[in-house]
Design a protein around this motif. Sequence first.
Motif, PDB file in Angstrom:
ATOM      1  N   GLY A  39       5.616  10.079  -7.292  1.00 44.40           N
ATOM      2  CA  GLY A  39       5.156  11.345  -7.856  1.00 44.40           C
ATOM      3  C   GLY A  39       6.267  12.183  -8.439  1.00 44.40           C
ATOM      4  O   GLY A  39       6.024  13.052  -9.277  1.00 44.40           O
ATOM      5  N   SER A  40       7.526  11.936  -8.015  1.00 45.11           N
ATOM      6  CA  SER A  40       8.645  12.706  -8.555  1.00 45.11           C
ATOM      7  C   SER A  40       8.903  12.372 -10.018  1.00 45.11           C
ATOM      8  O   SER A  40       9.462  13.179 -10.757  1.00 45.11           O
ATOM      9  N   GLN A  41       8.493  11.168 -10.449  1.00 39.24           N
ATOM     10  CA  GLN A  41       8.618  10.752 -11.854  1.00 39.24           C
ATOM     11  C   GLN A  41       7.365   9.950 -12.211  1.00 39.24           C
ATOM     12  O   GLN A  41       7.407   8.722 -12.293  1.00 39.24           O
ATOM     13  N   PRO A  42       6.233  10.631 -12.405  1.00 37.36           N
ATOM     14  CA  PRO A  42       4.946   9.944 -12.523  1.00 37.36           C
ATOM     15  C   PRO A  42       4.813   9.020 -13.724  1.00 37.36           C
ATOM     16  O   PRO A  42       3.968   8.127 -13.718  1.00 37.36           O
ATOM     17  N   ASP A  43       5.622   9.219 -14.747  1.00 36.64           N
ATOM     18  CA  ASP A  43       5.523   8.365 -15.937  1.00 36.64           C
ATOM     19  C   ASP A  43       6.428   7.142 -15.858  1.00 36.64           C
ATOM     20  O   ASP A  43       6.386   6.281 -16.733  1.00 36.64           O
ATOM     21  N   ARG A  44       7.227   7.074 -14.825  1.00 34.41           N
ATOM     22  CA  ARG A  44       8.187   5.976 -14.713  1.00 34.41           C
ATOM     23  C   ARG A  44       7.603   4.824 -13.909  1.00 34.41           C
ATOM     24  O   ARG A  44       6.832   5.034 -12.972  1.00 34.41           O
ATOM     25  N   VAL A  45       7.976   3.599 -14.276  1.00 36.92           N
ATOM     26  CA  VAL A  45       7.604   2.404 -13.516  1.00 36.92           C
ATOM     27  C   VAL A  45       8.779   2.032 -12.612  1.00 36.92           C
ATOM     28  O   VAL A  45       9.886   1.793 -13.087  1.00 36.92           O
ATOM     29  N   PHE A  46       8.529   2.005 -11.301  1.00 39.32           N
ATOM     30  CA  PHE A  46       9.574   1.708 -10.320  1.00 39.32           C
ATOM     31  C   PHE A  46       9.493   0.242  -9.896  1.00 39.32           C
ATOM     32  O   PHE A  46       8.449  -0.194  -9.403  1.00 39.32           O
ATOM     33  N   PRO A  47      10.559  -0.533 -10.041  1.00 41.48           N
ATOM     34  CA  PRO A  47      10.560  -1.907  -9.520  1.00 41.48           C
ATOM     35  C   PRO A  47      10.471  -1.902  -7.994  1.00 41.48           C
ATOM     36  O   PRO A  47      10.955  -0.969  -7.338  1.00 41.48           O
ATOM     37  N   LEU A  48       9.862  -2.937  -7.441  1.00 46.58           N
ATOM     38  CA  LEU A  48       9.745  -3.057  -5.989  1.00 46.58           C
ATOM     39  C   LEU A  48      11.111  -2.978  -5.319  1.00 46.58           C
ATOM     40  O   LEU A  48      11.281  -2.293  -4.305  1.00 46.58           O
ATOM     41  N   ARG A  49      12.090  -3.658  -5.890  1.00 45.99           N
ATOM     42  CA  ARG A  49      13.432  -3.680  -5.303  1.00 45.99           C
ATOM     43  C   ARG A  49      14.003  -2.275  -5.169  1.00 45.99           C
ATOM     44  O   ARG A  49      14.590  -1.915  -4.149  1.00 45.99           O
ATOM     45  N   GLU A  50      13.803  -1.459  -6.199  1.00 46.45           N
ATOM     46  CA  GLU A  50      14.351  -0.102  -6.186  1.00 46.45           C
ATOM     47  C   GLU A  50      13.628   0.776  -5.173  1.00 46.45           C
ATOM     48  O   GLU A  50      14.253   1.573  -4.467  1.00 46.45           O
ATOM     49  N   ILE A  51      12.297   0.643  -5.089  1.00 41.95           N
ATOM     50  CA  ILE A  51      11.539   1.428  -4.110  1.00 41.95           C
ATOM     51  C   ILE A  51      12.009   1.095  -2.699  1.00 41.95           C
ATOM     52  O   ILE A  51      12.247   1.988  -1.877  1.00 41.95           O
ATOM     53  N   ALA A  52      12.137  -0.195  -2.410  1.00 35.94           N
ATOM     54  CA  ALA A  52      12.575  -0.617  -1.076  1.00 35.94           C
ATOM     55  C   ALA A  52      13.971  -0.088  -0.766  1.00 35.94           C
ATOM     56  O   ALA A  52      14.240   0.389   0.346  1.00 35.94           O
ATOM     57  N   GLN A  53      14.858  -0.139  -1.751  1.00 39.70           N
ATOM     58  CA  GLN A  53      16.230   0.325  -1.538  1.00 39.70           C
ATOM     59  C   GLN A  53      16.284   1.828  -1.325  1.00 39.70           C
ATOM     60  O   GLN A  53      16.966   2.323  -0.425  1.00 39.70           O
ATOM     61  N   MET A  54      15.548   2.582  -2.145  1.00 38.88           N
ATOM     62  CA  MET A  54      15.588   4.038  -2.057  1.00 38.88           C
ATOM     63  C   MET A  54      14.993   4.553  -0.755  1.00 38.88           C
ATOM     64  O   MET A  54      15.409   5.590  -0.239  1.00 38.88           O
ATOM     65  N   LEU A  55      14.011   3.823  -0.217  1.00 39.66           N
ATOM     66  CA  LEU A  55      13.360   4.261   1.016  1.00 39.66           C
ATOM     67  C   LEU A  55      13.872   3.509   2.242  1.00 39.66           C
ATOM     68  O   LEU A  55      13.349   3.689   3.342  1.00 39.66           O
ATOM     69  N   ASP A  56      14.883   2.662   2.029  1.00 44.09           N
ATOM     70  CA  ASP A  56      15.508   1.925   3.129  1.00 44.09           C
ATOM     71  C   ASP A  56      14.480   1.090   3.890  1.00 44.09           C
ATOM     72  O   ASP A  56      14.382   1.141   5.117  1.00 44.09           O
ATOM     73  N   LEU A  57      13.704   0.301   3.132  1.00 45.92           N
ATOM     74  CA  LEU A  57      12.673  -0.549   3.716  1.00 45.92           C
ATOM     75  C   LEU A  57      12.931  -2.010   3.367  1.00 45.92           C
ATOM     76  O   LEU A  57      13.515  -2.321   2.324  1.00 45.92           O
ATOM     77  N   HIS A  58      12.471  -2.906   4.236  1.00 43.55           N
ATOM     78  CA  HIS A  58      12.494  -4.330   3.913  1.00 43.55           C
ATOM     79  C   HIS A  58      11.520  -4.565   2.762  1.00 43.55           C
ATOM     80  O   HIS A  58      10.446  -3.960   2.695  1.00 43.55           O
ATOM     81  N   ARG A  59      11.876  -5.454   1.838  1.00 42.99           N
ATOM     82  CA  ARG A  59      11.037  -5.657   0.649  1.00 42.99           C
ATOM     83  C   ARG A  59       9.630  -6.112   1.011  1.00 42.99           C
ATOM     84  O   ARG A  59       8.651  -5.699   0.379  1.00 42.99           O
ATOM     85  N   ALA A  60       9.495  -6.961   2.037  1.00 42.44           N
ATOM     86  CA  ALA A  60       8.166  -7.443   2.423  1.00 42.44           C
ATOM     87  C   ALA A  60       7.304  -6.294   2.949  1.00 42.44           C
ATOM     88  O   ALA A  60       6.120  -6.173   2.610  1.00 42.44           O
ATOM     89  N   THR A  61       7.903  -5.429   3.772  1.00 40.65           N
ATOM     90  CA  THR A  61       7.178  -4.258   4.289  1.00 40.65           C
ATOM     91  C   THR A  61       6.766  -3.345   3.148  1.00 40.65           C
ATOM     92  O   THR A  61       5.623  -2.873   3.078  1.00 40.65           O
ATOM     93  N   CYS A  62       7.699  -3.099   2.243  1.00 43.44           N
ATOM     94  CA  CYS A  62       7.436  -2.240   1.091  1.00 43.44           C
ATOM     95  C   CYS A  62       6.305  -2.813   0.236  1.00 43.44           C
ATOM     96  O   CYS A  62       5.390  -2.093  -0.181  1.00 43.44           O
TER      97      CYS A  62
END
Length: 248
Positions: A16-39
């Motif tokens: 929601g902080s950048q609603p027009d942007r497409v976030f790759p799974l890898r980046e979401i997991a990294q930014m939120l400090d989550l394992h990729r499978a969990t994310c």
Amino acid sequence: MIQVIHRALDMLELLGSQPDRVFPLREIAQMLDLHRATCSNILKTLADRGYVERLPGRGGYRLGTLASAWQGLAEHDREISRIARPVLGLLLQKLDETCLIGVIRGAQRVTLECAASDRDLQVRSRQVRGVYSTASGRLLLAFMPADRQATFIQRVGLPEAQVWSEVRSAEDLKKALAGIRRQKLAVSHSPEHVVGLAVPVWRHEQVVASVSVYLPEVRCTPGHRKQIIAALREAGDRISQELTASAE
């Protein structure tokens, strides 16, 4: 189960902080400090419910149609950016140091607007940083409502020694955050010899952002530090006044 809910909300806040942007799974997991499978599993559930949209052709995720309420968060951030932009420009002219305004989204400090110095020796601040590693992140955490602050610390844990050397225990962190609230000022010293100074931005009685300055340690003399703090407080007050007026 509660932890999964927190993680899902962190994802929605991030998208929601950048609603027009497409976030790759890898980046979401990294930014939120989550394992990729969990994310991936949480994102799949959110996508199935319509809160997140998966875009295979573009290799990522963005906010879905049912998350329209979160658009208000993005509008809020854009309003802060719009009001802060000219103030940051004046702050840059006065100090000739990199300055920015940031918020906490999920477990990260996110930069909404930045005015960068063009000195030969300058600080380039990444858009997304850990909350503990920046002066603005520490300040925003200090002014976070007590229940949210406790939840954040429980999820993220204590800062690593190289990130915040003065904090070695939960009691140390409690005292450090109380000191920031009392002074309405946060200071950070990074392993890369960068000094950060941050003050709050208010809307009515709530801290909604932080305006900060980052500079090489070698330039942070006592006189320059005093000048920076005075200029920061003036900038924070001006942004706060305009934000409060815009809400009336």
